[in-house]
Design a protein around this motif. Structure first.
Motif, mmCIF file in Angstrom:
data_model
loop_
_atom_site.group_PDB
_atom_site.id
_atom_site.type_symbol
_atom_site.label_atom_id
_atom_site.label_comp_id
_atom_site.label_asym_id
_atom_site.label_seq_id
_atom_site.Cartn_x
_atom_site.Cartn_y
_atom_site.Cartn_z
ATOM 1 N N THR A 160 16.892 -9.686 -24.306
ATOM 2 C CA THR A 160 16.745 -10.661 -23.225
ATOM 3 C C THR A 160 15.411 -10.422 -22.518
ATOM 4 O O THR A 160 15.122 -9.292 -22.119
ATOM 5 C CB THR A 160 17.890 -10.531 -22.205
ATOM 6 N N PRO A 161 14.593 -11.459 -22.368
ATOM 7 C CA PRO A 161 13.272 -11.255 -21.761
ATOM 8 C C PRO A 161 13.336 -11.077 -20.253
ATOM 9 O O PRO A 161 14.238 -11.585 -19.587
ATOM 10 C CB PRO A 161 12.531 -12.548 -22.112
ATOM 11 N N MET A 162 12.379 -10.343 -19.728
ATOM 12 C CA MET A 162 12.195 -10.289 -18.287
ATOM 13 C C MET A 162 11.776 -11.677 -17.801
ATOM 14 O O MET A 162 11.261 -12.482 -18.572
ATOM 15 C CB MET A 162 11.116 -9.253 -17.924
ATOM 16 N N THR A 163 11.978 -11.956 -16.533
ATOM 17 C CA THR A 163 11.595 -13.244 -15.972
ATOM 18 C C THR A 163 10.460 -13.067 -14.962
ATOM 19 O O THR A 163 10.267 -11.974 -14.412
ATOM 20 C CB THR A 163 12.787 -13.914 -15.268
ATOM 21 N N TYR A 164 9.757 -14.162 -14.713
ATOM 22 C CA TYR A 164 8.676 -14.104 -13.735
ATOM 23 C C TYR A 164 9.209 -13.816 -12.339
ATOM 24 O O TYR A 164 8.578 -13.101 -11.556
ATOM 25 C CB TYR A 164 7.885 -15.414 -13.732
ATOM 26 N N SER A 165 10.386 -14.351 -12.017
ATOM 27 C CA SER A 165 10.952 -14.121 -10.684
ATOM 28 C C SER A 165 11.224 -12.637 -10.459
ATOM 29 O O SER A 165 11.059 -12.124 -9.345
ATOM 30 C CB SER A 165 12.234 -14.936 -10.491
ATOM 31 N N MET A 166 11.633 -11.921 -11.526
ATOM 32 C CA MET A 166 11.854 -10.483 -11.393
ATOM 33 C C MET A 166 10.532 -9.761 -11.136
ATOM 34 O O MET A 166 10.446 -8.880 -10.275
ATOM 35 C CB MET A 166 12.513 -9.935 -12.664
ATOM 36 N N PHE A 167 9.499 -10.153 -11.897
ATOM 37 C CA PHE A 167 8.192 -9.545 -11.689
ATOM 38 C C PHE A 167 7.683 -9.858 -10.293
ATOM 39 O O PHE A 167 7.140 -8.985 -9.605
ATOM 40 C CB PHE A 167 7.200 -10.062 -12.729
ATOM 41 N N GLN A 168 7.856 -11.086 -9.864
ATOM 42 C CA GLN A 168 7.384 -11.498 -8.549
ATOM 43 C C GLN A 168 8.094 -10.725 -7.440
ATOM 44 O O GLN A 168 7.472 -10.334 -6.441
ATOM 45 C CB GLN A 168 7.604 -12.997 -8.376
ATOM 46 N N HIS A 169 9.383 -10.480 -7.631
ATOM 47 C CA HIS A 169 10.141 -9.710 -6.649
ATOM 48 C C HIS A 169 9.604 -8.280 -6.559
ATOM 49 O O HIS A 169 9.392 -7.753 -5.457
ATOM 50 C CB HIS A 169 11.619 -9.693 -7.026
ATOM 51 N N PHE A 170 9.359 -7.658 -7.713
ATOM 52 C CA PHE A 170 8.813 -6.309 -7.724
ATOM 53 C C PHE A 170 7.420 -6.297 -7.105
ATOM 54 O O PHE A 170 7.071 -5.372 -6.368
ATOM 55 C CB PHE A 170 8.750 -5.785 -9.164
ATOM 56 N N PHE A 171 6.617 -7.320 -7.395
ATOM 57 C CA PHE A 171 5.268 -7.414 -6.846
ATOM 58 C C PHE A 171 5.319 -7.472 -5.322
ATOM 59 O O PHE A 171 4.507 -6.849 -4.637
ATOM 60 C CB PHE A 171 4.576 -8.652 -7.409
ATOM 61 N N GLY A 172 6.283 -8.213 -4.788
ATOM 62 C CA GLY A 172 6.442 -8.296 -3.338
ATOM 63 C C GLY A 172 6.806 -6.955 -2.733
ATOM 64 O O GLY A 172 6.288 -6.568 -1.675
ATOM 65 N N MET A 173 7.688 -6.213 -3.392
ATOM 66 C CA MET A 173 8.055 -4.883 -2.896
ATOM 67 C C MET A 173 6.862 -3.931 -2.963
ATOM 68 O O MET A 173 6.689 -3.082 -2.084
ATOM 69 C CB MET A 173 9.227 -4.334 -3.720
#
Length: 208
Positions: A160-173
């Motif tokens: 299952t691929p990672m999603t951009y929303s997950m990356f974006q959430h981590f980027f915000g943190m």
């Protein structure tokens, strides 16, 4: 912006009712760009955008970001920075598309934006990316490197691929952590990695 508003209501409802663990809309900025406003008399007024559309990182900011990132997120960011791969493509890459021996990404037409002629694209893996990418493969896959596995997968599921929303959430943190530790505000989105890479490439080309 209207569509952002529609999705905002949807995600707020889902988050409030514990249907999702993360509200991704909080990391989505409104679109701010130049507009021509016409009044009832036909007079036109140019309303300038309030911020630069294509942001880029300074070298000091990049160093700080990569020192804060974990290995997986560092590799994703450097893939975009050095190879200009789109987020829509990076999360659809599978191990079968990665050719470390020849140091290229093979981007099939069905996941590449704009490849309407059906041809596959080859994207070079530069030395600055190769070493960290090779370390990532060894750490996260080891001897289990099935071709159908996603290069950047969701949690522990390699199918299952990672999603951009997950990356974006981590980027915000990550930005919050940098501000907390260094009192530095990064008013930039993840797309700044691609803009930064493109600007560096153009500047280097001008020197040749």
């Amino acid at each position: 912006n209207n569509r952002i508003g529609w999705f905002s209501g949807l995600f707020k409802y889902a988050f409030k009712n514990k249907l999702i663990g993360i509200n991704p809309i909080v990391y989505v900025d409104q679109i701010i760009e130049d507009k021509v406003i016409v009044n009832k008399d036909g007079d036109k007024t140019l309303k300038k955008r309030k911020e630069v559309r294509f942001n880029h990182f300074t070298d000091d900011e990049l160093e700080l970001v990569f020192s804060t990132f974990s290995l997986k997120y560092e590799v994703i960011s450097k893939s975009i920075l050095y190879s200009f791969i789109r987020f829509s493509e990076i999360f659809r890459l599978k191990l079968e598309y990665l050719d470390l021996e020849n140091r290229v990404f093979n981007i099939p037409a069905h996941i590449a934006k704009g490849q309407r002629d059906g041809t596959n694209a080859k994207v070079r893996i530069y030395p600055a990316l190769y070493s960290v990418l090779n370390n990532y493969i060894n750490e996260f896959f080891g001897d289990d490197q099935k071709p159908e596995y996603y290069l950047f997968y969701h949690l522990e599921d390699k199918n299952t691929p990672m999603t951009y929303s997950m990356f974006q959430h981590f980027f915000g943190m990550m930005k919050d952590q940098i501000f907390k530790e260094h009192q530095i505000i990064l008013n930039k989105t993840p797309y700044a990695f691609k803009h930064t890479g493109a600007r560096k490439f153009i500047n280097n080309a001008k020197k040749l």
